[in-house]
Motif scaffolding. Structure first.
Motif, mmCIF file in Angstrom:
data_model
loop_
_atom_site.group_PDB
_atom_site.id
_atom_site.type_symbol
_atom_site.label_atom_id
_atom_site.label_comp_id
_atom_site.label_asym_id
_atom_site.label_seq_id
_atom_site.Cartn_x
_atom_site.Cartn_y
_atom_site.Cartn_z
ATOM 1 N N GLN A 78 0.857 -1.186 0.000
ATOM 2 C CA GLN A 78 0.000 0.000 0.000
ATOM 3 C C GLN A 78 0.895 1.239 0.000
ATOM 4 O OE1 GLN A 78 -2.027 -1.111 3.691
ATOM 5 N NE2 GLN A 78 -3.967 -1.144 2.590
ATOM 6 N N ILE A 79 0.559 2.221 -0.819
ATOM 7 C CA ILE A 79 1.278 3.498 -0.859
ATOM 8 C C ILE A 79 0.295 4.620 -0.555
ATOM 9 C CG2 ILE A 79 2.619 5.121 -2.243
ATOM 10 C CD1 ILE A 79 3.522 2.824 -3.984
ATOM 11 N N LEU A 80 0.716 5.540 0.308
ATOM 12 C CA LEU A 80 -0.090 6.707 0.631
ATOM 13 C C LEU A 80 0.666 7.965 0.222
ATOM 14 C CD1 LEU A 80 -0.690 4.398 2.948
ATOM 15 C CD2 LEU A 80 -2.062 6.238 3.944
ATOM 16 N N ASP A 81 -0.044 8.897 -0.406
ATOM 17 C CA ASP A 81 0.584 10.149 -0.819
ATOM 18 C C ASP A 81 -0.492 11.229 -0.893
ATOM 19 O OD1 ASP A 81 3.514 10.755 -2.276
ATOM 20 O OD2 ASP A 81 1.939 12.216 -2.729
ATOM 21 N N VAL A 82 -0.070 12.492 -0.691
ATOM 22 C CA VAL A 82 -1.020 13.606 -0.730
ATOM 23 C C VAL A 82 -1.175 14.176 -2.140
ATOM 24 C CG1 VAL A 82 -0.669 14.278 1.666
ATOM 25 C CG2 VAL A 82 0.799 15.263 -0.120
ATOM 26 N N ASN A 83 -0.322 13.748 -3.062
ATOM 27 C CA ASN A 83 -0.338 14.268 -4.417
ATOM 28 C C ASN A 83 -1.163 13.334 -5.308
ATOM 29 O OD1 ASN A 83 0.274 14.961 -7.120
ATOM 30 N ND2 ASN A 83 2.258 15.806 -6.518
#
Length: 363
Positions: free
Chosen positions: A195-200
């Protein structure tokens, strides 16, 4: 110009600022290069190779630091502060936002300090001298994480790839930049759940084209972070705000809710880290256990693979080194990307992001 290449003093930092091939480029265009004895040995580069490339081999760090420009890999340590000189060019990784003492020392001594990590080309966060080490650190984060998940290393005994009949381990990556992307590639290669989390959102869209449905992509907010971190076997911090301290995304309270024996690797540790319970460690003592979770906080991870990382770093730094050698500080006037790397000049803190961290040091 006379250029000095010291032996790195950080714990088990085996990289070296210039490889023999880079030295040859510099000496062939008329510059002098002095290399400290055995500076490249642990990266696989002998003193004899440096001599053949045209370098002078010297026995003392004082001789190296007396040169017009010093090219190295990691920031000067306290034992090296005495060597810093007024008007000298220092070209290296600095990460000043997480190091007030070094920032003050560079201001006091008048060194012109250019940081690899803040050299920035036009475009969104194009950091050409940080990228090669971010690639390596991202790949190593999973490699080291998998190792410390082993029970004998203090981990919970999870094989990231699982086996038929047993589910794979879960890797959660905070940040979808270069580090996060490379970490995901290796984790997927090990057949972990990722899982990857990013604000962009644009970056998340790009990652979807890269990984498709093999990776779960989530917008990074406190609710999503809280949900996924609790279930992570391996949590990788891959957050970067150029020149600034990393934001704390994972609180101590959330770490307490992770599985006992899960592993936390924070690649952003040299910018302060994004996990409240994490502090810098070293290659000699890479991990500690807090709140039942294995913490890995080595700030110079690529130093573990110096043969690869020295060459990868030199591939990117050499054009800038050549320009600085040819033009001195005036190179900043003709190269805007290099100018953005300038952190301290003539007793002044000049980088805007670092100024924001230490406003009382701005004059």
């Amino acid at each position: 110009m006379q250029i000095g290449v010291p032996k790195e003093t950080k714990d088990q930092e085996f990289r070296v600022g210039l490889s023999p091939s880079s030295v040859r480029v510099l000496t062939e265009i008329g510059h002098g290069v002095s290399v400290e004895t055995n500076a490249g040995n642990n990266a696989g580069f002998t003193d004899e190779e440096y001599r053949k490339a045209g370098a002078k081999i010297v026995n003392t760090p004082e001789s190296i630091w007396n040169q017009e420009m010093v090219v190295k890999v990691k920031e000067p340590l306290i034992t090296e502060y005495k060597f810093l000189q007024k008007g000298q060019l220092l070209f290296t990784y600095l990460h000043l936002a997480a190091d007030r003492k070094l920032t003050e020392q560079l201001i006091d001594c008048g060194t012109n300090a250019i940081a690899y990590e803040t050299v920035e080309q036009p475009g969104a966060n194009r950091l050409p001298l940080l990228t090669p080490m971010s690639i390596i650190a991202g790949r190593l984060a999973v490699q080291f994480g998998a190792r410390f998940l082993e029970r004998q290393q203090g981990g919970r005994g999870v094989l990231l790839g699982g086996v038929p009949g047993v589910k794979p381990g879960k890797v959660v990556i905070l940040g979808g930049g270069v580090v996060g992307t490379e970490a995901a590639k290796i984790a997927l290669g090990m057949r972990a759940t990722v899982q990857i989390l990013d604000v962009n959102v644009e970056r998340l869209s790009y990652l979807e084209t890269l990984f498709g449905s093999r990776v779960e992509l989530l917008y990074s907010n406190s609710a999503h972070i809280e949900t996924v971190v609790k279930e992570a076997d391996l949590l990788i911090g891959a957050v970067l705000i150029p020149g600034r301290k990393a934001p704390i995304l994972v609180s101590r309270q959330l770490v307490k809710q992770m599985h006992p024996g899960s592993v936390l690797v924070d690649v952003a540790v040299d910018q302060g880290g994004c996990v409240e319970t994490l502090h810098p460690t070293s290659h000699t003592n890479p991990v500690y256990i807090e709140e039942g979770v294995v913490h890995y906080g080595v700030p110079n991870m690529p130093g573990a693979v110096p043969w690869t990382s020295t060459q990868a770093l030199n591939n990117s730094t050499l054009p800038y080194v050549v320009q600085l050698a040819n033009l001195g500080i005036k190179a900043l006037d003709v190269n805007p990307a290099l100018a953005k790397g300038l952190n301290v000049q003539n007793h002044r803190l000049v980088h805007p992001a670092v100024q924001g961290v230490f406003p009382d040091l701005v004059n």
